[in-house]
Design a protein around this motif. Structure first.
Motif, PDB file in Angstrom:
ATOM      1  N   ILE A 163       0.856  -1.186   0.000  1.00  0.00           N
ATOM      2  CA  ILE A 163       0.000   0.000   0.000  1.00  0.00           C
ATOM      3  C   ILE A 163       0.893   1.237   0.000  1.00  0.00           C
ATOM      4  O   ILE A 163       1.655   1.475   0.945  1.00  0.00           O
ATOM      5  CB  ILE A 163      -0.950  -0.003   1.219  1.00  0.00           C
ATOM      6  CG1 ILE A 163      -1.868  -1.228   1.170  1.00  0.00           C
ATOM      7  CG2 ILE A 163      -1.783   1.274   1.231  1.00  0.00           C
ATOM      8  CD1 ILE A 163      -2.813  -1.342   2.351  1.00  0.00           C
ATOM      9  N   LYS A 164       0.787   2.051  -1.029  1.00  0.00           N
ATOM     10  CA  LYS A 164       1.674   3.199  -1.204  1.00  0.00           C
ATOM     11  C   LYS A 164       1.187   4.433  -0.444  1.00  0.00           C
ATOM     12  O   LYS A 164       1.984   5.244   0.023  1.00  0.00           O
ATOM     13  CB  LYS A 164       1.807   3.543  -2.701  1.00  0.00           C
ATOM     14  CG  LYS A 164       2.244   2.360  -3.559  1.00  0.00           C
ATOM     15  CD  LYS A 164       2.127   2.701  -5.030  1.00  0.00           C
ATOM     16  CE  LYS A 164       2.381   1.477  -5.896  1.00  0.00           C
ATOM     17  NZ  LYS A 164       2.195   1.762  -7.344  1.00  0.00           N
ATOM     18  N   ASP A 165      -0.115   4.602  -0.354  1.00  0.00           N
ATOM     19  CA  ASP A 165      -0.673   5.809   0.249  1.00  0.00           C
ATOM     20  C   ASP A 165      -0.744   5.658   1.765  1.00  0.00           C
ATOM     21  O   ASP A 165      -1.273   4.658   2.283  1.00  0.00           O
ATOM     22  CB  ASP A 165      -2.075   6.079  -0.323  1.00  0.00           C
ATOM     23  CG  ASP A 165      -2.664   7.381   0.161  1.00  0.00           C
ATOM     24  OD1 ASP A 165      -2.229   8.447  -0.332  1.00  0.00           O
ATOM     25  OD2 ASP A 165      -3.550   7.318   1.032  1.00  0.00           O
ATOM     26  N   LYS A 166      -0.233   6.650   2.489  1.00  0.00           N
ATOM     27  CA  LYS A 166      -0.174   6.568   3.946  1.00  0.00           C
ATOM     28  C   LYS A 166      -1.562   6.549   4.556  1.00  0.00           C
ATOM     29  O   LYS A 166      -1.856   5.740   5.453  1.00  0.00           O
ATOM     30  CB  LYS A 166       0.634   7.745   4.497  1.00  0.00           C
ATOM     31  CG  LYS A 166       0.745   7.759   6.007  1.00  0.00           C
ATOM     32  CD  LYS A 166       1.545   8.960   6.493  1.00  0.00           C
ATOM     33  CE  LYS A 166       1.604   8.990   8.022  1.00  0.00           C
ATOM     34  NZ  LYS A 166       2.349  10.184   8.521  1.00  0.00           N
ATOM     35  N   ARG A 167      -2.457   7.444   4.104  1.00  0.00           N
ATOM     36  CA  ARG A 167      -3.799   7.492   4.678  1.00  0.00           C
ATOM     37  C   ARG A 167      -4.545   6.208   4.384  1.00  0.00           C
ATOM     38  O   ARG A 167      -5.291   5.696   5.234  1.00  0.00           O
ATOM     39  CB  ARG A 167      -4.586   8.683   4.134  1.00  0.00           C
ATOM     40  CG  ARG A 167      -5.877   8.956   4.917  1.00  0.00           C
ATOM     41  CD  ARG A 167      -6.700  10.077   4.337  1.00  0.00           C
ATOM     42  NE  ARG A 167      -7.464   9.640   3.175  1.00  0.00           N
ATOM     43  CZ  ARG A 167      -8.522  10.290   2.696  1.00  0.00           C
ATOM     44  NH1 ARG A 167      -8.898  11.432   3.261  1.00  0.00           N
ATOM     45  NH2 ARG A 167      -9.168   9.847   1.638  1.00  0.00           N
ATOM     46  N   THR A 192      -1.841  -5.924 -10.326  1.00  0.00           N
ATOM     47  CA  THR A 192      -1.518  -4.484 -10.310  1.00  0.00           C
ATOM     48  C   THR A 192      -2.365  -3.715  -9.314  1.00  0.00           C
ATOM     49  O   THR A 192      -2.108  -2.526  -9.089  1.00  0.00           O
ATOM     50  CB  THR A 192      -1.725  -3.889 -11.704  1.00  0.00           C
ATOM     51  OG1 THR A 192      -3.109  -4.057 -12.087  1.00  0.00           O
ATOM     52  CG2 THR A 192      -0.836  -4.580 -12.731  1.00  0.00           C
ATOM     53  N   HIS A 193      -3.395  -4.369  -8.758  1.00  0.00           N
ATOM     54  CA  HIS A 193      -4.347  -3.717  -7.844  1.00  0.00           C
ATOM     55  C   HIS A 193      -5.108  -2.588  -8.537  1.00  0.00           C
ATOM     56  O   HIS A 193      -5.499  -1.602  -7.903  1.00  0.00           O
ATOM     57  CB  HIS A 193      -3.646  -3.182  -6.586  1.00  0.00           C
ATOM     58  CG  HIS A 193      -2.772  -4.188  -5.921  1.00  0.00           C
ATOM     59  ND1 HIS A 193      -3.250  -5.371  -5.418  1.00  0.00           N
ATOM     60  CD2 HIS A 193      -1.426  -4.197  -5.677  1.00  0.00           C
ATOM     61  CE1 HIS A 193      -2.249  -6.073  -4.888  1.00  0.00           C
ATOM     62  NE2 HIS A 193      -1.132  -5.373  -5.046  1.00  0.00           N
ATOM     63  N   HIS A 194      -5.321  -2.745  -9.828  1.00  0.00           N
ATOM     64  CA  HIS A 194      -6.103  -1.758 -10.583  1.00  0.00           C
ATOM     65  C   HIS A 194      -7.533  -2.245 -10.730  1.00  0.00           C
ATOM     66  O   HIS A 194      -7.784  -3.449 -10.893  1.00  0.00           O
ATOM     67  CB  HIS A 194      -5.500  -1.541 -11.976  1.00  0.00           C
ATOM     68  CG  HIS A 194      -4.139  -0.931 -11.957  1.00  0.00           C
ATOM     69  ND1 HIS A 194      -3.338  -0.845 -13.085  1.00  0.00           N
ATOM     70  CD2 HIS A 194      -3.427  -0.353 -10.943  1.00  0.00           C
ATOM     71  CE1 HIS A 194      -2.188  -0.256 -12.765  1.00  0.00           C
ATOM     72  NE2 HIS A 194      -2.228   0.044 -11.468  1.00  0.00           N
ATOM     73  N   ASP A 225      -6.033   3.031  -9.158  1.00  0.00           N
ATOM     74  CA  ASP A 225      -5.005   2.233  -8.480  1.00  0.00           C
ATOM     75  C   ASP A 225      -5.382   2.115  -7.007  1.00  0.00           C
ATOM     76  O   ASP A 225      -5.248   3.063  -6.237  1.00  0.00           O
ATOM     77  CB  ASP A 225      -3.632   2.900  -8.634  1.00  0.00           C
ATOM     78  CG  ASP A 225      -2.512   2.026  -8.083  1.00  0.00           C
ATOM     79  OD1 ASP A 225      -2.812   0.970  -7.480  1.00  0.00           O
ATOM     80  OD2 ASP A 225      -1.340   2.402  -8.248  1.00  0.00           O
ATOM     81  N   LEU A 226      -5.853   0.924  -6.595  1.00  0.00           N
ATOM     82  CA  LEU A 226      -6.309   0.731  -5.219  1.00  0.00           C
ATOM     83  C   LEU A 226      -5.156   0.625  -4.225  1.00  0.00           C
ATOM     84  O   LEU A 226      -5.397   0.673  -3.017  1.00  0.00           O
ATOM     85  CB  LEU A 226      -7.176  -0.531  -5.123  1.00  0.00           C
ATOM     86  CG  LEU A 226      -8.460  -0.522  -5.953  1.00  0.00           C
ATOM     87  CD1 LEU A 226      -9.311  -1.748  -5.624  1.00  0.00           C
ATOM     88  CD2 LEU A 226      -9.265   0.749  -5.736  1.00  0.00           C
ATOM     89  N   SER A 227      -3.950   0.502  -4.709  1.00  0.00           N
ATOM     90  CA  SER A 227      -2.805   0.479  -3.787  1.00  0.00           C
ATOM     91  C   SER A 227      -2.251   1.880  -3.537  1.00  0.00           C
ATOM     92  O   SER A 227      -1.344   2.054  -2.726  1.00  0.00           O
ATOM     93  CB  SER A 227      -1.702  -0.426  -4.349  1.00  0.00           C
ATOM     94  OG  SER A 227      -1.152   0.133  -5.538  1.00  0.00           O
TER      95      SER A 227
END
Length: 350
Positions: free
Chosen positions: A256-260, A290-292, A303-305
């Motif tokens: 997961i790339k996004d902190k929030r 790809t979590h797309h 992009d869900l990640s």
């Protein structure tokens, strides 16, 4: 039979005699002229003219009252109220009152105008020859003079009661059209900004109709959920699910790339709105490598990640995320509502 045997009275007359017997016919296209003008009672009796004036004014006043009744009907009668009206039977009170009052308003304006023209306006017939389209200055001057004379003969300036009531009726009738805008539906207020999700609402699996548990969601899987308490046979089910439908995906926390997004997830389980932010289509195509996710309508891709941001297509906003956790029973629950409106952008989301 020979001509000698034909009786004398049946024989044709001599040619010269026939010409003298025929009379010259009248011209069939002669102008018969206009009949003599007969004055009306209103033309010679001012009291009769006053009575006609009051009649016209009464019709215009009735039109104004009917228009006010049309507007008041929207306030008085609820949409679902049914009444019995003879001989129509059971009808909608609102529809019946609207039709009746609007019909009276329009009819009385027309009746008043007709009565005014027949009793008070000049009824002298004037014949005039046709003229070329490009009128001469003298003709233009005559037309203007005739118009001024017609305006004077209409008594609009002298009959102030008719004039004022007519203006009042004509000014109020358009208000009926403004009130009809109510039929566009109630104002949305904050309904587009809120959904049924609230703190403590459990996530219900839309396939099993059972509460979702973290162990029910495998890595790379896609599950659809709805709020606890929403029933499929409810009258507003489609309205509510169109805002509250969720996509539940489990991603390895390190991916997961996004902190929030990571903070609002539970053990890598993230919940995003299923409603595309382009035109509101339901999103259902998920690529686990790809979590797309792809919207099938116009190919908007999220992009869900990475906070469900838009990476392709016409959508203008990322998919809203729902903050989730686990309750004492071990079931997934919402920790509040979405923090931004779901679905297509409206007024740039205010």
């Amino acid at each position: 039979m020979s001509s000698q045997e034909i009786p004398e009275e049946n024989l044709p007359a001599e040619q010269g005699t026939a010409h003298t017997a025929v009379e010259v016919a009248d011209d069939p296209f002669a102008d018969p002229g206009l009949p003599a003008h007969k004055p009306r009672i209103q033309d010679i009796d001012e009291r009769a003219a006053k009575r006609s004036e009051r009649t016209v004014a009464l019709l215009f006043v009735l039109s104004m009252l009917a228009t006010v009744g049309f507007i008041a009907s929207y306030v008085i009668f609820p949409v679902d109220k049914i009444v019995y009206v003879w001989p129509f039977g059971h009808v909608s009170a609102l529809n019946f009152s609207l039709g009746l009052t609007l019909g009276v308003a329009l009819f009385t304006i027309g009746a008043g105008a007709v009565h005014w023209a027949r009793t008070l306006m000049s009824d002298v017939e004037v014949a005039d020859d046709r003229h070329a389209i490009a009128a001469e200055p003298e003709v233009k001057a005559k037309v203007l003079a005739d118009f001024a004379a017609g305006a004077e003969e209409s008594a609009l300036g002298r009959r102030k009661l008719i004039r004022n009531t007519m203006f009042g009726a004509l000014a109020l009738v358009p208000l009926s059209g403004v009130v009809l805008l109510r039929d566009l539906g109630p104002l949305p207020e904050k309904k587009l900004r809120n959904t049924l999700w609230a703190k403590g609402k459990q996530l219900i699996n839309m396939n099993t109709m059972e509460p979702l548990r973290p162990e029910d969601v495998a890595v790379g899987s896609l599950t659809f959920a709805m709020p606890e308490g929403l029933e499929e046979d409810a009258h507003d089910f489609q309205t509510q699910i169109a805002k509250a439908a969720l996509m539940i995906i489990r991603i390895q926390p390190e991916n997961i790339k996004d902190k929030r997004e990571r903070e609002w997830a539970h053990e890598g389980i993230v919940a995003f709105s299923k409603i595309c932010t382009h035109v509101g289509c339901p999103i259902s195509l998920y690529e686990q490598q790809t979590h797309h996710v792809l919207c099938p309508c116009h190919q908007s891709t999220f992009d869900l990640s990475d906070g469900a941001r838009v990476i392709f297509g016409p959508a203008g906003h990322a998919l809203p995320q729902l903050r989730i956790g686990v309750n004492a029973e071990g079931n997934l629950e919402a920790l509040g509502d979405f923090e931004e409106p779901v679905g297509p952008a409206f007024w740039e989301r205010g």
